[in-house]
Design an enzyme around this catalytic site. Structure first.
Site, short mmCIF file in Angstrom:
data_model
loop_
_atom_site.label_atom_id
_atom_site.label_comp_id
_atom_site.label_asym_id
_atom_site.label_seq_id
_atom_site.Cartn_x
_atom_site.Cartn_y
_atom_site.Cartn_z
CG HIS A 1 -31.87 7.31 16.03
ND1 HIS A 1 -31.94 6.07 16.63
CD2 HIS A 1 -31.21 8.11 16.90
CE1 HIS A 1 -31.34 6.13 17.82
NE2 HIS A 1 -30.89 7.35 18.00
CG ASN B 1 -23.84 10.93 19.50
OD1 ASN B 1 -23.46 10.28 18.53
ND2 ASN B 1 -24.89 10.56 20.23
CD GLU C 1 -27.83 7.80 19.99
OE1 GLU C 1 -29.07 7.90 19.87
OE2 GLU C 1 -27.15 8.61 20.65
CD GLU D 1 -30.29 14.28 20.48
OE1 GLU D 1 -31.18 14.90 21.07
OE2 GLU D 1 -30.36 13.06 20.20
CG ASP E 1 -32.98 3.02 15.90
OD1 ASP E 1 -32.99 4.01 15.14
OD2 ASP E 1 -33.32 3.09 17.10
#
Ligand SMILES: *[C@@H]1O[C@H](CO)[C@@H](O)[C@H](O)[C@H]1NC(C)=O
Ligand SMILES: *[C@@H]1O[C@H](CO)[C@@H](O)[C@H](O)[C@H]1NC(C)=O
Length: 366
Positions: free
Chosen positions: A235, A199, A265, A158, A267
């Site tokens: 996400h 990432n 990740e 990030e 979701d």
């Protein structure tokens, strides 16, 4: 193309679970793994569901379901170097040991990140020299501790704003973009075998932030520093995820620079609770498209969901009133999205791409 599918079915029907298992189909589709992040019992405690642990652990232990794992929290700076120069691998080792015992691929996460950072890092008055030393010691010590265990490391997490500019973290303020080069250079020396990833979230739809990630890859490559992958955190909110074509386009843009890609990740949270047939259908579509995009591009090696059991998700703690973002409800029944994931993977085994052919060979030689 369809004949592949029908010959595979009897094999999978013999498995103990009523529904087909995800990692089995991911491998048939040519992916290296389909994994789930997991937290340590100590970190799961806030959900207050100790009674659920045995059933949860049994699902995670099934390598046909999840062939890979990653510690949701345990390897973050806050846990591994809570005081300057004082390292604590207790939390991180729980998940790393579990992966080793169960024969799972381990994704390691994350070496340099502005969030969940030990407070001393932001409280210290740094010079470029002292911060360079601190980052070097951190990355070196942590990467060496896990050397040989990590399929991949999220080296920098990030570093970008939404418009593709650099995020104003303590690292950036003192060192500029050189901190990214430093972290990758040190990680590369400390663990030559691990794939080194950049990432971030919102890297799944073409635009300024994706261009920023491409810039990071090129910046490192131009300096001769190894970077092996881009992690798309993925996400999403139900109904708000990028389309299948957008995700394929983005994955191909990273791949064009010669790096691999993973969904790291995944979701898909519902913005309103309780879940309805309609919101769960939107969620299913979004899961299906994300997994399908990865399965359809050779450079995309695997998918990790950010835990699999709703009560252990980060979402309700971060986005008030939102949740049900994962594949298993609290009562251990599966979301419709589970079948969306399976459908995307099954569909990809029918592709005539080299990846799918490798996958089918893997399935039948198993
Ligand atoms: C290391 O971390 C574990 C888990 O968070 C904690 O229980 C333990 O007290 C820590 N050890 C030290 C020496 O601080
Ligand atoms: C299913 O596979 C076909 C190729 O056989 C592909 O064009 C299509 O996009 C796939 N759909 C999904 C949702 O994966």
């Amino acid at each position: 193309m369809r004949s592949h599918l029908t010959t595979a079915l009897p094999l999978l029907a013999a498995t103990p679970l009523a529904s087909a298992q995800i990692n089995k189909w991911a491998q048939a589709a040519g992916l290296k793994y389909f994994g789930a992040a997991t937290d340590t019992p100590g970190q799961r405690e806030r959900a207050g569901l100790e009674a659920a642990y045995p059933q949860y652990d049994a699902i995670l232990a099934d390598n046909d379901m999840f062939g890979s794992t990653t510690p949701t929290n345990g390897q973050k700076w806050l846990f591994v170097e809570p005081e300057q120069g004082v390292f604590n691998f207790t939390e991180g080792d729980i998940t790393a040991d579990l992966a080793a015992e169960q024969g799972k691929i381990l994704r390691c996460h994350a070496l340099v990140w502005h969030s969940q950072l030990a407070p001393w890092v932001e409280a210290t008055e740094w010079t470029p020299e002292t911060l360079t030393e601190a980052i070097t010691l951190h990355v070196q010590t942590v990467a060496e501790h896990y050397k040989g265990q990590c399929y991949a490391w999220d080296v920098v997490n990030e570093a970008l704003n939404e418009d593709g500019t650099w995020r104003e973290s303590v690292f950036y303020e003192v060192l500029g973009e050189d901190y990214i080069k430093l972290a990758f250079r040190v990680a590369s020396e400390a663990d030559p075998e691990a794939k080194l990833y950049y990432n971030d979230y919102n890297l799944e739809r073409p635009g300024a932030k994706v261009n920023g990630a491409l810039r990071i890859v090129e910046m490192l490559q131009e300096d001769g520093i190894r970077i092996d992958g881009v992690g798309m955190q993925a996400h999403f909110t139900a109904g708000g995820a990028p389309s299948l074509d957008e995700q394929i386009e983005v994955i191909e843009s990273y791949a064009a620079l010669g790096v691999e890609v993973a969904l790291t990740e995944l979701d898909v949270r519902l913005e309103t609770l309780p879940p309805t047939e309609e919101t769960l259908a939107l969620q299913k579509e979004d899961y299906k498209n994300a997994v399908a995009a990865c399965a359809q591009v050779d450079a995309c090696v695997g998918v990790t969901v950010w835990d699999f059991y709703d009560p252990f998700s980060w979402v309700p703690y971060t986005f008030e009133g939102e949740g049900a973002a994962l594949l298993w409800f609290e009562d251990f029944t599966v979301h419709p999205a589970y079948n969306g994931v399976i459908a995307a993977l099954k569909n990809a085994t029918g592709l005539c791409a080299s990846k799918a052919k490798r996958g089918m060979a893997q399935l039948f030689n198993a």
